[in-house]
Design a protein around this motif. Structure first.
Motif, mmCIF file in Angstrom:
data_model
loop_
_atom_site.group_PDB
_atom_site.id
_atom_site.type_symbol
_atom_site.label_atom_id
_atom_site.label_comp_id
_atom_site.label_asym_id
_atom_site.label_seq_id
_atom_site.Cartn_x
_atom_site.Cartn_y
_atom_site.Cartn_z
ATOM 1 N N ASP A 100 -3.476 -1.478 -2.179
ATOM 2 C CA ASP A 100 -4.312 -0.290 -2.037
ATOM 3 C C ASP A 100 -3.506 1.000 -1.916
ATOM 4 O OD1 ASP A 100 -3.875 -1.568 0.770
ATOM 5 O OD2 ASP A 100 -4.492 0.489 1.245
ATOM 6 N N HIS A 101 -4.114 2.067 -2.371
ATOM 7 C CA HIS A 101 -3.554 3.422 -2.268
ATOM 8 C C HIS A 101 -2.167 3.539 -2.889
ATOM 9 C CE1 HIS A 101 -6.764 3.466 0.788
ATOM 10 N NE2 HIS A 101 -6.916 4.715 0.375
ATOM 11 N N ASP A 132 -8.594 1.598 -4.386
ATOM 12 C CA ASP A 132 -8.116 2.964 -4.143
ATOM 13 C C ASP A 132 -6.735 3.228 -4.729
ATOM 14 O OD1 ASP A 132 -10.429 3.735 -2.555
ATOM 15 O OD2 ASP A 132 -9.627 2.392 -1.017
ATOM 16 N N ASP A 172 0.822 -1.214 0.000
ATOM 17 C CA ASP A 172 0.000 0.000 0.000
ATOM 18 C C ASP A 172 0.849 1.254 0.000
ATOM 19 O OD1 ASP A 172 0.577 -0.735 2.847
ATOM 20 O OD2 ASP A 172 -0.456 1.169 3.207
ATOM 21 N N GLN A 173 0.211 2.324 -0.379
ATOM 22 C CA GLN A 173 0.767 3.676 -0.281
ATOM 23 C C GLN A 173 2.158 3.746 -0.920
ATOM 24 O OE1 GLN A 173 -1.851 5.159 1.931
ATOM 25 N NE2 GLN A 173 -1.370 6.708 0.420
ATOM 26 N N VAL A 229 -10.587 8.374 -6.389
ATOM 27 C CA VAL A 229 -9.408 8.528 -5.536
ATOM 28 C C VAL A 229 -8.561 9.676 -6.098
ATOM 29 C CG1 VAL A 229 -7.895 6.883 -6.769
ATOM 30 C CG2 VAL A 229 -7.638 7.194 -4.307
ATOM 31 N N GLU A 231 -3.957 11.049 -2.379
ATOM 32 C CA GLU A 231 -4.258 9.916 -1.487
ATOM 33 C C GLU A 231 -3.418 8.678 -1.800
ATOM 34 O OE1 GLU A 231 -8.954 10.277 -0.489
ATOM 35 O OE2 GLU A 231 -8.439 10.086 -2.589
ATOM 36 N N VAL A 232 -2.709 8.685 -2.918
ATOM 37 C CA VAL A 232 -1.963 7.487 -3.320
ATOM 38 C C VAL A 232 -0.458 7.750 -3.253
ATOM 39 C CG1 VAL A 232 -3.816 6.701 -4.827
ATOM 40 C CG2 VAL A 232 -1.954 8.112 -5.774
#
Ligand code: CA
Length: 729
Positions: free
Chosen positions: A188-189, A224, A157-158, A435, A439-440
Motif C-alpha cells: 500500500d501507498h 492506494d 508500504d510507502q 490517490v 500520498e505515495v
C-alpha cells in the motif's frame, strides 16, 4: 528512554542488556552483524548515513507486535546501498525503513526478500519508506525481483520503485509448497514509477502467485498505490491467486492492464485508470470465476483486444491450470468506463479459447467510446452475459441492457467525470477519490526521479567544416544538437554515442564519409540524424551506419533518421544487437541508395523465449533504392505478453530492393507505399491477436504480400485491401 550506543561494540557486549529499547548506530557491516546478534524486541539498528557498498543485509529475529525489531537509516534517504547489495529478513515483527538501493544490483534473485532461506521466512514484518531506483542486473535478460514477499502478514508500504529494466517483476508475492499460501500481504501507498518496455515476458510490476498454486487464496491486499508509466509488458498487475483485493489504486498512462490471470474470488474496486490516450493503455482483464469488479473509474484508455478497458476473456474448456479458465459468476457493476477505445466480451476467442463467459452480470455501468464511438465489441457468444441498467453516452448500441443516449457530463472536484444529471445513478460513486502523488512513496525522493532526455532538449553546438566529429560528439551534453557546417567529414574510428544527441545539417550540404562502422550506441545513447548525408563508399564490407552496443544495454535507445540521404553502405544502416532494445526507430523523408545489408535490421534476438530487438519501427515518406532488405523484424516464441514489436510504413517507395520481413510482429500497418521490382512484404504471425493491415499499396513487378500463420488454425488474420498489383510496367 532510548539509549544511543555510539558503538564501541565491545563495551556494549560487556554491559548488561538494558531493559529499555535501544538504538545501535553502526558504521560498517562488521558492526551491523555484531548489533544484529544482540538486538531484542524494541531495539533499532541504525545504518550510519552514507554509502554502503556491497552490503548484503541479513535481519533475523523475533520481535513483538508492540516492540518490533527495527532496521532503519540514521537519516531516512541518506543511506544508499550500492554495488552487490540486498536485504533478506526472516522471523517475526521485523521492520526495515529509510534505505535507498541504487547504482548496483542484487548478487542473487531479489533485492529485498522476506526470507533468508527456503525454510526461514518472515511473518508480520514490514518494509516501509525504502527506494529501489534502477537497481538492475547488468544484462536485461537476467531475471530478478526487486521485492519478493514470502511468508504471511507482511507489508510493503510507502516505498518508491522505479526504472526496473531487467526481467522479472518489480514486486512479487511468492507462494510455493512448504510455505504459507494464505499470505495476507499488504502492499500500500507505494509509488511504482516508470518501467520501460522490457521486450519480452517478465515485465510485470506486481505479480501475486503463479498458476501452479492459483487454486488457493493468497488474501493479499494491493491498495492506494500509484502506478505511473508501468510499461514493462501487457500485465501491470498480474493476479495469479484467489481471494485478493485490489482497490483505490491509480494507474496513470501505463501500457497494459490489471489482469486476473489465474485464481478466483478476487475483488477489484475503487481503482482509477487514466490512460490519457497512451497507446495500449488498458484496464481490467477478466479470467476465471467469482471475480467482482465494482466502482472502478476508467478514462482515456486506448487499448483494444486483450488490453481493452474491460476485457472479458473466452476460456479453454477443461483448461490446464496455466491456460485460460472459463469466466463464470463474475460481476462487473457500477463502473465508469469513458472515452475508451474498447470494451470486449469474449476476447481471445479462437479454436482453443472456445468457451464463452457464463453467468456474468454487467450492470449499472456508465460507458462512452472515444470520439463518440460505441466501444463495446462482442467477439463470442454473449448469451451468458446479462446486461442491465448500463448507459452508453453519445453513441448507438446494439446490446439490450445498454441504454444509449446523450449524457451531458462534467468534471467533479475529484477530477473525474460524472453525469450532470445527478439523478442518473450509473457509474462510480461521487465520493471516489484517486490517490495522490503526495500520498505515495517517500517525501524525500522525487516521483518520478528519472526523466528521458528528449532529442533537441539541450544546446545547439556549431561544428566547423572538417572538424573531427568524434571530438565534437564527446564534448556534447545529453540532448544537445550538433549543427554541421557545409562540407565533408571523414570518420575513421566508430563514434561512441552514450547520450541522446542530434547531428543536423541543412540537407545537401554536409556529408559524412564512412571509413568503417560509423556510430556505436552505448548505455544511455540515442541518436537523431537530421539533414545529414552519409557516404559509405569508402568503408569495408559489412560496415554499419548505426549499431547498438555489443554489450547488454539496460536503457531502451531511440534512433531517428529524417531528411537525410544514406548511400553506398556495405552493411546494415541500423543494426540491433542481442540484449538491447530500441524503444523507437523512426525514419522520415529519408533516401537510402545501394545498401548491401538491411536498412532496419531488428532480428538480433533469434530464440523462442519471446525476446525482440525493437519495440516500435516507423517509416514514413522515404525512398529505398537498391537496398538488400528494407526492414527485418523478428520476435520468436508464443507467449502473449508484449505489445511489440510494432511496425508502420507509409508513403514510401521501394525500388529494385529486397523485402519488408515481419515475423512475430504484433501490430503492422503498411499504407500508401509503392513497391517496384522488389521482393515485397512477407509477414509471419506466430502468436496472440496480431493486427496486420496492408492497405492502399501499389505492387509493380513485385509479388503480392504474403501472410503466414505459424500456429493459428484458420485463414491468415490480416486486412489486405485496396492494394494494386501490376505485373508489368
Ligand atoms: Ca507476464
Amino acid at each position: 528512554m532510548r539509549v544511543i550506543s555510539f558503538i564501541a561494540l565491545g563495551i556494549v557486549a560487556a554491559a548488561s542488556v538494558p531493559a529499555e529499547a535501544r538504538d545501535w548506530l553502526v558504521h560498517n557491516p562488521g558492526e551491523y552483524e555484531a548489533a544484529a546478534k544482540r538486538v531484542v524486541p524494541g531495539d533499532r539498528i541504525l545504518l550510519a548515513d552514507g554509502e554502503w557498498k556491497d552490503f548484503q543485509i541479513r535481519l533475523t529475529g523475533q520481535g513483538r507486535s508492540d516492540a518490533p525489531i527495527r532496521l532503519a537509516a540514521q537519516t531516512p534517504g541518506r543511506v544508499v546501498l550500492t554495488g552487490a547489495s540486498n536485504l533478506k529478513l526472516s522471523g517475526r515483527h521485523l521492520e526495515v525503513s529509510g534505505l535507498i538501493f541504487r547504482d548496483g544490483h542484487s548478487p542473487d534473485d531479489s533485492v529485498v526478500a522476506f526470507r533468508t532461506s527456503s525454510k526461514a521466512w518472515a511473518e508480520d514484518s514490514r518494509v516501509t519508506g525504502i527506494v529501489i531506483d534502477g537497481f538492475n542486473q547488468p544484462d536485461r535478460r537476467k531475471e530478478d525481483h526487486w521485492v519478493a514477499i514470502y511468508g504471511r502478514g507482511n507489508r510493503v508500504d510507502q516505498s518508491h520503485f522505479e526504472g526496473k529494466a531487467n526481467a522479472g517483476a518489480m514486486l512479487v508475492v511468492i507462494r510455493q509448497a512448504g510455505m504459507p499460501l494464505d499470505n495476507r500481504a499488504r502492499i500500500d501507498h507505494n509509488y511504482f514509477g516508470p518501467r520501460p518496455p522490457l521486450g519480452s515476458n517478465g515485465g510485470e510490476t506486481i505479480r501475486i502467485g503463479t498458476s501452479t498454486e492459483s487454486g488457493s487464496d493468497s488474501g493479499t491486499v494491493v491498495e492506494d498505490n500509484l502506478f505511473e508509466r508501468c510499461d514493462g509488458e501487457v500485465e501491470i498487475v498480474s493476479v495469479k491467486s484467489g481471494g485478493n483485493i485490489v482497490r483505490r489504486n491509480l494507474f496513470l498512462e501505463s501500457q497494459g492492464s490489471l489482469v486476473l490471470r489465474h485464481g478466483s474470488g478476487n475483488v477489484i474496486e475503487d481503482n482509477v485508470f487514466l490512460g490519457r490516450g497512451v497507446a495500449h493503455s488498458g484496464g481490467i482483464r477478466v479470467i476465471n470465476e467469482r471475480q467482482l469488479i465494482r466502482n472502478n473509474y476508467l478514462e482515456g484508455l486506448a487499448g483494444t483486444s486483450f488490453t481493452s478497458a474491460i476485457a472479458v476473456m473466452n476460456g479453454v474448456p477443461n483448461s490446464p491450470v496455466n491456460r485460460y479458465m472459463p469466466v463464470r459468476d463474475v460481476v462487473i457493476e457500477d463502473n465508469t468506463i469513458v472515452d475508451v477505445a474498447r470494451i470486449t466480451i469474449g476476447a481471445g476467442a479462437d479454436a482453443e479459447r472456445s468457451q464463452p463467459p457464463r453467468d456474468v452480470r454487467f450492470a449499472g455501468n456508465l460507458l462512452s467510446g472515444a470520439k463518440g464511438s460505441d466501444p463495446v465489441r462482442i467477439e463470442a457468444d454473449a448469451s451468458g452475459v446479462t446486461f442491465a441498467g448500463n448507459v452508453l453516452a453519445g453513441a448507438k448500441s446494439a446490446v439490450a441492457g445498454i441504454d444509449a443516449r446523450a449524457v451531458p457530463m462534467e468534471r467533479a472536484a475529484n477530477g473525474l467525470l460524472y453525469p450532470r444529471d445527478r439523478t442518473l445513478a450509473v457509474g462510480v460513486r461521487r465520493d471516489l477519490r484517486p490517490v495522490t502523488r503526495e500520498e505515495v512513496g517517500v517525501r524525500w525522493y522525487a516521483r518520478p526521479a528519472r526523466r528521458t532526455v528528449a532529442f533537441d532538449s539541450g544546446a545547439t553546438i556549431d561544428v566547423r567544416a572538417g572538424a573531427t566529429l568524434g571530438e565534437a560528439v564527446a564534448r556534447a551534453a545529453p540532448g544537445d544538437a550538433l549543427r554541421l557546417a557545409a562540407g565533408r567529414y571523414t570518420v575513421v574510428q566508430p563514434i561512441v554515442i552514450d547520450r541522446p544527441l542530434t547531428l543536423r545539417a541543412t540537407p545537401g550540404t554536409a556529408t559524412i564519409g564512412m571509413g568503417g562502422a560509423l556510430f556505436q550506441l552505448e548505455e544511455g545513447g540515442s541518436l537523431m540524424l537530421d539533414g545529414v548525408a552519409i557516404d559509405g563508399s569508402g568503408a569495408p564490407a559489412g560496415s554499419t551506419v548505426i549499431r547498438a552496443s555489443t554489450r547488454p544495454m539496460l536503457g531502451n535507445y531511440r534512433v531517428r533518421i529524417a531528411h537525410s540521404r544514406i548511400a553506398d553502405v556495405p552493411g546494415d544502416v541500423i543494426a540491433t544487437t542481442p540484449a538491447t532494445l530500441a524503444a523507437t526507430i523512426e525514419i522520415e523523408d529519408a533516401d537510402f541508395q545501394r545498401v548491401a545489408g538491411t536498412v532496419v535490421a531488428a532480428h538480433a534476438e533469434t530464440g523462442s523465449a519471446g525476446l525482440y530487438s525493437a519495440e516500435q519501427v516507423a517509416i514514413a515518406d522515404s525512398r529505398f533504392d537498391r537496398v538488400g532488405t528494407v526492414a527485418d523484424l523478428f520476435r520468436g516464441g508464443t507467449d502473449e505478453s508484449t505489445f511489440g514489436p510494432r511496425f508502420a510504413m507509409t508513403g514510401s517507395s521501394v525500388t529494385d530492393s529486397g523485402a519488408v520481413v515481419l515475423s512475430g510482429v504484433q501490430t503492422a500497418a503498411l499504407r500508401g507505399n509503392q513497391f517496384t521490382r522488389s521482393a515485397g512484404v512477407q509477414v509471419t504471425h506466430s502468436v496472440g491477436a496480431p493486427d496486420t493491415r496492408i492497405e492502399g499499396n501499389r505492387f509493380a513487378a513485385t509479388p503480392a504480400p504474403e501472410v503466414r500463420e505459424l500456429h493459428y488454425r484458420g485463414a491468415p488474420r490480416a486486412v489486405l485491401q485496396d492494394n494494386v498489383m501490376e505485373t508489368c510496367l
